[in-house]
Design a protein around this motif. Structure first.
Motif, mmCIF file in Angstrom:
data_model
loop_
_atom_site.group_PDB
_atom_site.id
_atom_site.type_symbol
_atom_site.label_atom_id
_atom_site.label_comp_id
_atom_site.label_asym_id
_atom_site.label_seq_id
_atom_site.Cartn_x
_atom_site.Cartn_y
_atom_site.Cartn_z
ATOM 1 N N PHE A 242 69.246 73.047 71.208
ATOM 2 C CA PHE A 242 70.074 72.252 70.294
ATOM 3 C C PHE A 242 71.536 72.227 70.746
ATOM 4 O O PHE A 242 72.126 71.157 70.913
ATOM 5 C CB PHE A 242 69.973 72.806 68.872
ATOM 6 C CG PHE A 242 70.726 71.976 67.857
ATOM 7 C CD1 PHE A 242 70.150 70.851 67.295
ATOM 8 C CD2 PHE A 242 72.009 72.326 67.468
ATOM 9 C CE1 PHE A 242 70.839 70.079 66.364
ATOM 10 C CE2 PHE A 242 72.711 71.564 66.542
ATOM 11 C CZ PHE A 242 72.117 70.435 65.991
ATOM 12 N N TYR A 246 73.563 68.721 72.706
ATOM 13 C CA TYR A 246 74.717 67.956 72.225
ATOM 14 C C TYR A 246 75.953 68.186 73.086
ATOM 15 O O TYR A 246 76.744 67.265 73.313
ATOM 16 C CB TYR A 246 74.982 68.290 70.755
ATOM 17 C CG TYR A 246 73.936 67.702 69.847
ATOM 18 C CD1 TYR A 246 74.034 66.397 69.388
ATOM 19 C CD2 TYR A 246 72.808 68.437 69.467
ATOM 20 C CE1 TYR A 246 73.058 65.837 68.577
ATOM 21 C CE2 TYR A 246 71.823 67.888 68.663
ATOM 22 C CZ TYR A 246 71.952 66.587 68.222
ATOM 23 O OH TYR A 246 70.970 66.042 67.432
ATOM 24 N N SER A 257 77.788 67.379 66.054
ATOM 25 C CA SER A 257 76.880 68.365 65.456
ATOM 26 C C SER A 257 77.066 68.443 63.951
ATOM 27 O O SER A 257 76.095 68.602 63.201
ATOM 28 C CB SER A 257 77.112 69.745 66.086
ATOM 29 O OG SER A 257 76.776 69.744 67.458
ATOM 30 N N VAL A 260 75.291 65.502 62.401
ATOM 31 C CA VAL A 260 73.842 65.711 62.509
ATOM 32 C C VAL A 260 73.368 66.709 61.455
ATOM 33 O O VAL A 260 72.361 66.480 60.761
ATOM 34 C CB VAL A 260 73.475 66.201 63.928
ATOM 35 C CG1 VAL A 260 72.066 66.797 63.964
ATOM 36 C CG2 VAL A 260 73.578 65.050 64.917
ATOM 37 N N LYS A 261 74.087 67.803 61.298
ATOM 38 C CA LYS A 261 73.694 68.820 60.321
ATOM 39 C C LYS A 261 73.820 68.300 58.896
ATOM 40 O O LYS A 261 73.014 68.638 58.019
ATOM 41 C CB LYS A 261 74.542 70.077 60.515
ATOM 42 C CG LYS A 261 74.232 70.821 61.803
ATOM 43 C CD LYS A 261 75.118 72.042 61.994
ATOM 44 C CE LYS A 261 74.758 72.772 63.287
ATOM 45 N NZ LYS A 261 75.593 73.974 63.504
ATOM 46 N N PHE A 299 69.542 59.752 68.316
ATOM 47 C CA PHE A 299 69.463 60.837 67.340
ATOM 48 C C PHE A 299 69.538 60.325 65.905
ATOM 49 O O PHE A 299 68.898 60.867 65.004
ATOM 50 C CB PHE A 299 70.591 61.847 67.570
ATOM 51 C CG PHE A 299 70.505 62.545 68.891
ATOM 52 C CD1 PHE A 299 69.593 63.564 69.090
ATOM 53 C CD2 PHE A 299 71.317 62.177 69.946
ATOM 54 C CE1 PHE A 299 69.488 64.207 70.305
ATOM 55 C CE2 PHE A 299 71.224 62.801 71.169
ATOM 56 C CZ PHE A 299 70.311 63.821 71.357
ATOM 57 N N ASP A 319 65.942 62.256 64.987
ATOM 58 C CA ASP A 319 65.485 63.017 66.150
ATOM 59 C C ASP A 319 64.620 64.178 65.676
ATOM 60 O O ASP A 319 65.091 65.056 64.934
ATOM 61 C CB ASP A 319 66.670 63.538 66.958
ATOM 62 C CG ASP A 319 66.227 64.393 68.127
ATOM 63 O OD1 ASP A 319 65.541 63.862 69.017
ATOM 64 O OD2 ASP A 319 66.554 65.604 68.142
ATOM 65 N N SER A 322 65.795 67.898 66.503
ATOM 66 C CA SER A 322 66.983 68.296 65.743
ATOM 67 C C SER A 322 66.627 68.596 64.293
ATOM 68 O O SER A 322 67.097 69.581 63.709
ATOM 69 C CB SER A 322 68.049 67.193 65.795
ATOM 70 O OG SER A 322 68.506 66.995 67.125
ATOM 71 N N TYR A 325 64.704 71.918 64.287
ATOM 72 C CA TYR A 325 65.590 73.043 64.589
ATOM 73 C C TYR A 325 66.430 73.430 63.370
ATOM 74 O O TYR A 325 66.528 74.613 63.011
ATOM 75 C CB TYR A 325 66.508 72.697 65.769
ATOM 76 C CG TYR A 325 67.558 73.746 66.033
ATOM 77 C CD1 TYR A 325 67.278 74.841 66.842
ATOM 78 C CD2 TYR A 325 68.821 73.660 65.451
ATOM 79 C CE1 TYR A 325 68.229 75.823 67.061
ATOM 80 C CE2 TYR A 325 69.776 74.639 65.659
ATOM 81 C CZ TYR A 325 69.474 75.722 66.469
ATOM 82 O OH TYR A 325 70.420 76.702 66.667
#
Length: 478
Positions: A242, A246, A257, A260-261, A299, A319, A322, A325
């Motif tokens: 991960f 990125y 990140s 994404v989170k 993503f 994604d 991701s 994870y």
């Protein structure tokens, strides 16, 4: 040529470039590990004159040295390290002139891989490449230049949408995406790995269609064992992927990140303004570029809700790795053999699987259309959500297919371990969704409820009185 799985459109584009009567400049981009380099090497195996690859995070002088070493080794020449990129391309031109002249009717290929890494700070690489193409390479009718990069946003901004000397110079471009489910099945079969489609679906939920991940599966190993080994052992390929992923793609990837989170916690998606507010970011071109980075690299996916415009777009993290994870690996304290064997039986996995299956279905709308017999009908795919306020009922449509033949499919997506049963209570929920959608949108089209499930829907009075179509996971593999 070695057998390639899928990639039919991309192979056609590359072969057309060989057959054309002009010089070709082809831009290939896509996320890390998706198989870009393998595609170019395989299709152009017989035509490849030289392959030059940028290195990540090194100085311009070191890049120039690597460039020169490759030229010297490829053409059996003495090593001469140029002082700058203009000199480097001049040396390359001198070498290639002789090679191209020896076979004037046979098209040859120059492959510059990981192009963004060549373009380090103040290196002068891009203007030098611009000069190389415009003053020499573009005049060679027997030459194909392929430029490739994992940093999709860099490729789009600096090459495809270049406003300088490379403006409108790209003759063809390829955005390489992960395998779909059918290609994943064929890829594993080519490795003598045969899984049933439910297991393939579970594997895809974690690894997506990334060839580099999929090739790590071993014959005779179950999906649970594979996930255990790759994700939950100290040296597993995906245990640290991960962060590496990125950072390699975006350099200063903290904001990437963060977004994404944030999206991982909102499976229904978020608007641009919601992302700004939740992440504490400022609005502007910087945020637009970050979202574009994530979208172009595959993503994040942008969806325009039914009846809305692009300014109302919502963004979803799509994604698979991701998502997995962030749900099961980040902050996980349990590692080692057997970790996933235990966690895969948990209620959190079963609940999350439904969301993952929904994401996969949204990526396979072409297969769903084919199964519904509407592949030739112009159709817009979208989502729809109504937030309940006061006495107003809220509802959500997982996937909506708005058809030009005056019909709309409201797709309800269900992940289950066995055949799914619609009972009276659930039938009322489905009919209420349909009623609210028609009332709030004012659509005059015929509205069908379409059930998409893993193993199908049991045919009973509630199904017959509610849904007009049902599709199983098998259609996603067609």
């Amino acid at each position: 040529m070695e057998k390639l799985i899928g990639r039919k459109t991309e192979i056609t584009i590359l072969k057309e470039a060989l057959a054309s009567s002009q010089a070709e400049l082809i831009a290939v981009y896509g996320r890390r590990r998706v198989g870009k380099t393998y595609l170019i090497r395989t299709v152009y195996e017989s035509q490849l004159l030289i392959e030059l690859t940028g290195l990540n995070g090194i100085s311009t002088n070191a890049q120039l040295e690597n460039f020169s070493l490759t030229v010297a080794r490829t053409f059996d020449l003495p090593l001469l390290t140029p002082k700058n990129w203009l000199q480097a391309f001049h040396v390359l031109i001198q070498v290639l002139e002789k090679r191209l002249a020896s076979e004037p009717t046979a098209k040859k290929v120059i492959f510059l891989d990981e192009l963004p890494w060549f373009d380090s700070h103040k290196s002068g690489f891009l203007p030098a490449f611009d000069h190389f193409w415009n003053t020499w390479a573009s005049k060679k009718d027997n030459l194909v230049v392929v430029i490739c990069g994992s940093a999709a946003s860099w490729m789009i901004q600096n090459i495809v949408r270049n406003k300088g000397g490379l403006h409108n110079r790209i003759t063809r471009r390829i955005r390489l995406l992960p395998f779909n489910l059918q290609e994943t099945e064929l890829f594993l079969q080519s490795k003598y790995i045969r899984l049933d489609r439910y297991q393939l679906l579970q594997l895809y939920m974690v690894l997506g269609g990334i060839p580099h991940y999929l090739k790590e599966m071993k014959t005779g190993e179950s999906v649970i064992q594979t996930i255990d080994r790759l994700c939950f052992t100290k040296d597993g390929l995906l245990s640290t992927e991960f962060k590496d992923l990125y950072t390699a793609l975006f350099g200063n990837s903290e904001k990437h990140s963060l977004i994404v989170k944030t999206l991982a916690n909102k499976p229904e998606g978020m608007s641009r303004n919601q992302i700004i507010a939740t992440c504490g970011l400022s609005s502007g071109s910087g945020l637009t570029k970050i979202i574009d980075d994530l979208a172009e690299s595959g993503f994040v996916t942008e969806y325009i809700p039914f009846g809305k415009t692009v300014k109302d777009s919502i963004f979803k993290l799509t994604d698979e790795y991701s998502l997995f994870y962030l749900k099961f690996m980040e902050n996980n304290k349990a590692f080692g053999e057997g970790t996933w064997q235990k966690r895969s039986q948990s209620s959190s996995w079963k609940g999350w699987s439904g969301l993952a299956f929904e994401t996969i279905c949204l990526k396979h709308t072409a297969q769903l259309k084919k199964a519904l017999g509407i592949a030739g009908v112009y159709t817009e795919s979208s989502v729809w959500r109504l937030v309940g306020k006061n006495d107003t009922e809220g509802t959500q449509i997982d996937l909506l297919l708005d058809r030009q033949d005056n019909c709309i499919n409201l797709c309800e997506i269900k992940f289950s371990l066995t055949e799914f049963t619609i009972d009276k209570a659930y039938a009322e929920i489905l009919n209420k969704k349909r009623r609210i959608f028609i009332e709030k949108t004012g659509t005059k089209k015929a509205v069908f409820i379409t059930m998409i499930s893993t193993f199908g829907i049991k045919v009973n009075e509630h199904f017959l009185g509610t849904a007009q179509n049902q599709l199983t996971m098998d259609v996603l593999f067609e």
